[in-house]
Design a protein around this motif. Structure first.
Motif, mmCIF file in Angstrom:
data_model
loop_
_atom_site.group_PDB
_atom_site.id
_atom_site.type_symbol
_atom_site.label_atom_id
_atom_site.label_comp_id
_atom_site.label_asym_id
_atom_site.label_seq_id
_atom_site.Cartn_x
_atom_site.Cartn_y
_atom_site.Cartn_z
ATOM 1 N N ASN A 83 110.675 -6.257 28.805
ATOM 2 C CA ASN A 83 110.378 -6.377 30.237
ATOM 3 C C ASN A 83 110.262 -7.841 30.669
ATOM 4 O O ASN A 83 110.681 -8.206 31.773
ATOM 5 C CB ASN A 83 109.090 -5.625 30.580
ATOM 6 N N ILE A 84 109.697 -8.682 29.793
ATOM 7 C CA ILE A 84 109.598 -10.110 30.095
ATOM 8 C C ILE A 84 110.987 -10.711 30.228
ATOM 9 O O ILE A 84 111.288 -11.454 31.170
ATOM 10 C CB ILE A 84 108.789 -10.847 28.998
ATOM 11 N N LEU A 85 111.876 -10.360 29.297
ATOM 12 C CA LEU A 85 113.213 -10.949 29.280
ATOM 13 C C LEU A 85 114.085 -10.465 30.436
ATOM 14 O O LEU A 85 115.045 -11.140 30.819
ATOM 15 C CB LEU A 85 113.891 -10.650 27.945
ATOM 16 N N LYS A 86 113.750 -9.306 31.007
ATOM 17 C CA LYS A 86 114.526 -8.795 32.137
ATOM 18 C C LYS A 86 114.493 -9.757 33.328
ATOM 19 O O LYS A 86 115.422 -9.799 34.130
ATOM 20 C CB LYS A 86 113.969 -7.428 32.578
ATOM 21 N N ILE B 188 115.252 -6.893 20.942
ATOM 22 C CA ILE B 188 114.982 -7.270 22.340
ATOM 23 C C ILE B 188 116.206 -7.951 22.963
ATOM 24 O O ILE B 188 116.092 -8.641 23.983
ATOM 25 C CB ILE B 188 113.737 -8.183 22.459
ATOM 26 N N GLY B 189 117.352 -7.770 22.331
ATOM 27 C CA GLY B 189 118.604 -8.239 22.918
ATOM 28 C C GLY B 189 118.975 -9.680 22.626
ATOM 29 O O GLY B 189 119.858 -10.247 23.283
ATOM 30 N N ILE B 190 118.321 -10.306 21.638
ATOM 31 C CA ILE B 190 118.650 -11.687 21.270
ATOM 32 C C ILE B 190 119.406 -11.693 19.943
ATOM 33 O O ILE B 190 118.876 -11.244 18.921
ATOM 34 C CB ILE B 190 117.386 -12.564 21.166
ATOM 35 N N GLU B 191 120.630 -12.181 19.961
ATOM 36 C CA GLU B 191 121.410 -12.298 18.734
ATOM 37 C C GLU B 191 120.994 -13.568 17.983
ATOM 38 O O GLU B 191 120.618 -14.579 18.589
ATOM 39 C CB GLU B 191 122.903 -12.363 19.048
ATOM 40 N N SER B 192 121.068 -13.510 16.674
ATOM 41 C CA SER B 192 120.708 -14.691 15.881
ATOM 42 C C SER B 192 121.458 -14.673 14.555
ATOM 43 O O SER B 192 121.941 -13.631 14.106
ATOM 44 C CB SER B 192 119.193 -14.725 15.615
ATOM 45 N N SER B 193 121.558 -15.835 13.952
ATOM 46 C CA SER B 193 122.165 -15.968 12.630
ATOM 47 C C SER B 193 121.186 -16.711 11.735
ATOM 48 O O SER B 193 120.337 -17.471 12.209
ATOM 49 C CB SER B 193 123.492 -16.725 12.710
ATOM 50 N N ILE B 194 121.321 -16.502 10.433
ATOM 51 C CA ILE B 194 120.424 -17.131 9.458
ATOM 52 C C ILE B 194 121.194 -18.213 8.715
ATOM 53 O O ILE B 194 122.289 -17.964 8.203
ATOM 54 C CB ILE B 194 119.873 -16.098 8.462
ATOM 55 N N ARG C 298 109.539 -17.614 24.893
ATOM 56 C CA ARG C 298 108.794 -17.791 23.635
ATOM 57 C C ARG C 298 107.750 -16.683 23.469
ATOM 58 O O ARG C 298 107.532 -16.176 22.371
ATOM 59 C CB ARG C 298 108.134 -19.171 23.592
ATOM 60 N N LYS C 299 107.121 -16.305 24.572
ATOM 61 C CA LYS C 299 106.130 -15.224 24.524
ATOM 62 C C LYS C 299 106.791 -13.906 24.128
ATOM 63 O O LYS C 299 106.268 -13.149 23.288
ATOM 64 C CB LYS C 299 105.439 -15.081 25.879
ATOM 65 N N ALA C 300 107.944 -13.626 24.702
ATOM 66 C CA ALA C 300 108.668 -12.389 24.371
ATOM 67 C C ALA C 300 109.065 -12.370 22.903
ATOM 68 O O ALA C 300 108.962 -11.335 22.221
ATOM 69 C CB ALA C 300 109.899 -12.255 25.260
ATOM 70 N N ILE C 301 109.519 -13.514 22.399
ATOM 71 C CA ILE C 301 109.888 -13.597 20.981
ATOM 72 C C ILE C 301 108.681 -13.313 20.101
ATOM 73 O O ILE C 301 108.769 -12.570 19.118
ATOM 74 C CB ILE C 301 110.498 -14.986 20.676
ATOM 75 N N HIS C 302 107.536 -13.895 20.462
ATOM 76 C CA HIS C 302 106.320 -13.661 19.682
ATOM 77 C C HIS C 302 105.989 -12.166 19.652
ATOM 78 O O HIS C 302 105.679 -11.601 18.594
ATOM 79 C CB HIS C 302 105.160 -14.456 20.283
ATOM 80 N N MET C 303 106.070 -11.512 20.797
ATOM 81 C CA MET C 303 105.732 -10.088 20.859
ATOM 82 C C MET C 303 106.742 -9.218 20.109
ATOM 83 O O MET C 303 106.434 -8.092 19.720
ATOM 84 C CB MET C 303 105.647 -9.646 22.325
ATOM 85 N N ALA C 304 107.942 -9.743 19.902
ATOM 86 C CA ALA C 304 108.965 -8.967 19.194
ATOM 87 C C ALA C 304 108.778 -8.988 17.680
ATOM 88 O O ALA C 304 109.289 -8.112 16.975
ATOM 89 C CB ALA C 304 110.356 -9.522 19.532
ATOM 90 N N LYS D 202 116.782 -15.596 32.363
ATOM 91 C CA LYS D 202 118.199 -15.730 32.064
ATOM 92 C C LYS D 202 118.477 -15.213 30.656
ATOM 93 O O LYS D 202 117.620 -15.317 29.773
ATOM 94 C CB LYS D 202 118.627 -17.198 32.163
ATOM 95 N N PRO D 203 119.666 -14.669 30.420
ATOM 96 C CA PRO D 203 120.010 -14.197 29.070
ATOM 97 C C PRO D 203 119.861 -15.334 28.046
ATOM 98 O O PRO D 203 120.193 -16.488 28.333
ATOM 99 C CB PRO D 203 121.468 -13.750 29.198
ATOM 100 N N VAL D 204 119.339 -14.986 26.880
ATOM 101 C CA VAL D 204 119.122 -15.981 25.829
ATOM 102 C C VAL D 204 120.363 -16.046 24.946
ATOM 103 O O VAL D 204 120.819 -15.030 24.405
ATOM 104 C CB VAL D 204 117.884 -15.609 24.980
ATOM 105 N N ALA D 205 120.924 -17.236 24.809
ATOM 106 C CA ALA D 205 122.106 -17.433 23.959
ATOM 107 C C ALA D 205 121.735 -17.204 22.492
ATOM 108 O O ALA D 205 120.556 -17.278 22.125
ATOM 109 C CB ALA D 205 122.654 -18.839 24.159
ATOM 110 N N PRO D 206 122.709 -16.908 21.636
ATOM 111 C CA PRO D 206 122.421 -16.689 20.216
ATOM 112 C C PRO D 206 121.661 -17.863 19.598
ATOM 113 O O PRO D 206 121.937 -19.031 19.909
ATOM 114 C CB PRO D 206 123.814 -16.539 19.597
ATOM 115 N N LEU D 207 120.709 -17.545 18.745
ATOM 116 C CA LEU D 207 119.854 -18.544 18.104
ATOM 117 C C LEU D 207 120.158 -18.636 16.617
ATOM 118 O O LEU D 207 120.593 -17.665 15.999
ATOM 119 C CB LEU D 207 118.377 -18.173 18.302
#
Length: 500
Positions: A329-332, A364-370, A278-284, A335-340
Motif C-alpha cells: 500500500n505504501i508503494l502504491k 512487494i513488486g521490487i525486482e533485485s539481483s544478488i 525504505r519503510k516499505a522495504i523494511h516491512m517486507a 514511483k515504481p522502484v527500479a531493480p536493485l
C-alpha cells in the motif's frame, strides 16, 4: 656500540621470525572465513583483520570481564579533568624486535591513528597528545567524551614501534608489535603463521604459536575441524551445530556476542532516497523467516541496529513488523522502484539471507539481483557507494553504543570510515555528538533512545537478527578463553593436551 646493538636487535627479530610451523610443535590452528585485507590494524576496521592483529599488538587500555577499562600498555591512568587524561606507560614492555616500548611509540601510534580513515573515527575527540615525563602521556580532549577510554581498548587502537614504521617497513604485510605472537610467515594470505613471543610482558604463551587458516566455505571449515586439520573454527553455521555437538572429539561453544546482522540501504541511490520506499522495504523483510531458516532460531529478531548486549541499546521501541499488505500500500503511492542490486560477501550465511530478502522484495513488486563480491573488493567498492543494498554484520569489540552510531550513522563517517548507507542528518549528528560528550549514564541513555528512534523512523539501515556465534573446538585444546565484554580471544592461554 649503538649500531652493534641495533644490528643485534634486527638479527634477533629476523631469527625469531624464522620459527617454523610443524605438526609436532604445539601450535594452535584456527580457521576463519575471510582473508584479512591487511595486517595494519589502523587501516581497516573489519573483523578479519582485527581478529588476527589483536594477537600481534596491544592497546593502552583493555576491558575487564565486566566491561570496565583497565590498564594494559598503560601502567595506570587518571583523569586530571573531564578533558585531560594522564597515562603512565609501563617501562618493561618489549617489541618483537627486542626494543623497549616508550612514550614516543605511544604518541606516534595515536597520531598515526588520527591520520587513517579506519581508526580516526574512534579518536576524533582528541585535541592534543603530549609527553609530560619520560613515562607519561597526556591526552587532551576537545570536550568530555564518555566512550573515549572504551574506544582505546579496541584492537584498531594498537600501539606500534615508531622507528619500525618510519623505516618504511610494510605494516600491512609485516606487522611488528608487543603482543603474545609475532608474524613469521603470511605467504599468499591464506595461511598466517605467528610464533609465540617469549618476552611477552604478560607472560610466555602456553603454546608455540598460532596458525590462522582462511577457509571461506563453511562446510570446508567444518570438514577441516572434523579431520583434525584445524583446532578451532569460527562462524559455525547453525545448520551444522548438531554435527559438532554429536562428534565426541569436538565441543560447540555458543559465544554471547554484540553482533547484529544488518541490511544497509544506500540512500544516495535514486530508488532509495525516498523514506517511504525504505519503510516499505523494511516491512517486507521476513526477519522471523531469516531467524528460523538460516539461524535455526539461535538468536533473536533485531528491533534496533544496536545489539542488546551493548550499553545504550533500547529494546522497548516500536519497530516495523513484517507486513506485506502495508508495504504494498505504501508503494502504491510512490514511483515504481527500479531493480536493485543486493551486495554480499562470499559468506554462505549472508548469501542465504540475500536470497530470502530477494524473495521478500519480489513480494512487494521490487525486482533485485544478488551480487557475491570478494571481501577486499566488497570493502572498497561499498565505501565508494557503488552498491544499492549491502548485507553485513556489525561486530563490536566494546560494549558502548557510541562506536556503532558514530561509525554507521554520523555524516562525518560516510564512506570508508563506516557509514555505507551514506545517510546524513544534521539533527542526528547533533544528538550523537551530544551523547558522546555527556558523562551521566542516565542522560546518555535518554539521548541514545532518541537516536535509535530517528534511525528506526528513517531506515537507512534495517536490523535483521541478533545472532549467537557458534565456535567449534577440538577437545584436545585446553583453556579456550575469551572476554565477554570485549569479544577478544586469549589464545596465549591455550594448549594442546597431547602436544609434546
Amino acid at each position: 656500540m649503538k649500531i652493534i646493538f641495533k644490528i643485534l636487535l634486527v638479527f634477533n627479530f629476523l631469527f625469531f621470525n624464522k620459527t617454523t610451523f610443524t605438526k609436532t610443535n604445539n601450535f594452535i590452528i584456527v580457521a576463519q572465513g575471510s582473508k584479512p585485507k591487511s595486517l595494519d590494524p589502523h587501516t581497516f576496521n573489519e573483523f578479519p583483520t582485527l581478529g588476527i592483529t589483536e594477537h600481534i599488538f596491544n592497546t593502552l587500555v583493555t576491558l575487564d570481564d565486566n566491561g570496565i577499562p583497565s590498564p594494559e600498555i598503560a601502567k595506570d591512568f587518571k583523569y586530571l579533568s573531564q578533558t585531560k587524561i594522564l597515562f603512565t606507560i609501563r617501562e618493561d614492555i618489549k617489541f618483537h624486535n627486542g626494543e623497549t616500548l616508550t612514550t614516543d611509540d605511544v604518541i606516534f601510534s595515536l597520531e598515526r591513528m588520527l591520520e587513517k580513515p579506519g581508526s580516526r573515527v574512534i579518536l576524533k575527540d582528541i585535541q592534543n597528545i603530549s609527553k609530560t615525563l619520560d613515562n607519561k602521556v597526556l591526552i587532551t580532549l576537545k570536550e568530555p567524551s564518555a566512550p573515549f577510554l572504551a574506544n582505546l581498548t579496541l584492537p584498531i587502537a594498537a600501539i606500534m614501534n615508531k622507528q619500525y614504521v618510519l623505516e618504511g617497513n610494510n605494516i600491512a604485510l609485516k606487522p611488528m608489535g608487543t603482543g603474545p605472537y609475532a608474524v613469521s610467515d603470511w605467504g599468499d594470505g591464506d595461511k598466517i603463521i605467528m610464533a609465540s613471543f617469549k618476552d611477552y610482558f604478560k607472560g610466555v604463551p602456553k603454546n608455540d604459536g598460532l596458525v590462522f587458516k582462511i577457509i571461506t566455505e563453511n562446510t570446508s571449515r567444518l570438514a577441516a575441524l572434523e579431520t583434525g586439520e584445524v583446532d578451532v573454527i569460527y562462524a559455525v553455521s547453525p545448520i551444522d551445530f548438531r554435527i559438532v555437538e554429536n562428534n565426541p572429539e569436538l565441543n560447540l561453544l555458543h559465544k554471547t556476542t554484540t553482533t547484529t546482522e544488518l541490511m544497509v540501504l544506500n540512500v544516495e541511490k535514486p530508488e532509495l532516497k525516498n523514506k517511504n520506499v525504505r519503510k516499505a522495504i523494511h516491512m517486507a523483510i521476513d526477519k522471523e523467516g531469516i531467524l528460523d531458516a538460516i539461524f535455526l532460531n539461535r538468536g533473536s529478531i533485531a528491533t534496533s541496529p544496536i545489539n542488546p548486549n551493548i550499553f545504550g541499546s533500547s529494546q522497548d521501541l516500536p519497530y516495523l513488523k513484517h507486513n506485506l499488505e502495508k508495504a504494498r500500500n505504501i508503494l502504491k503511492n510512490e514511483k515504481p522502484v527500479a531493480p536493485l542490486k543486493i551486495w554480499t560477501s562470499e559468506n554462505i550465511v549472508r548469501v542465504q539471507i540475500a536470497q530470502i530478502i530477494q524473495a521478500n522484495l519480489k513480494d512487494i513488486g521490487i525486482e533485485s539481483s544478488i551480487e557475491i563480491v570478494e571481501w577486499g573488493t566488497f570493502l572498497k567498492r561499498t565505501s565508494e557507494g557503488v552498491h544499492d543494498i549491502l548485507l553485513t554484520t556489525w561486530i563490536l569489540g566494546v560494549s558502548d553504543i557510541d562506536t556503532v552510531v558514530s561509525t554507521l550513522f554520523h555524516s562525518s563517517s560516510i564512506g570508508a570510515e563506516g557509514n555505507r548507507s551514506f545517510y546524513s542528518n544534521p539533527d542526528l549528528d547533533y544528538k550523537i555528538d551530544l551523547a558522546r560528550s555527556t558523562i551521566n549514564k542516565d542522560s546518555r541513555k535518554v539521548l541514545y533512545k532518541e537516536i535509535q528512534e530517528i534511525i528506526l523512523d528513517e531506515n537507512p539501515i534495517i536490523p535483521l537478527v541478533y545472532k549467537i556465534d557458534g565456535i567449534g573446538i577440538n577437545k584436545k585444546i585446553e583453556n579456550f578463553d575469551y572476554n565477554k565484554a570485549s569479544m577478544r580471544n586469549y589464545y596465549e592461554n591455550m594448549k594442546k593436551v597431547d602436544a609434546d
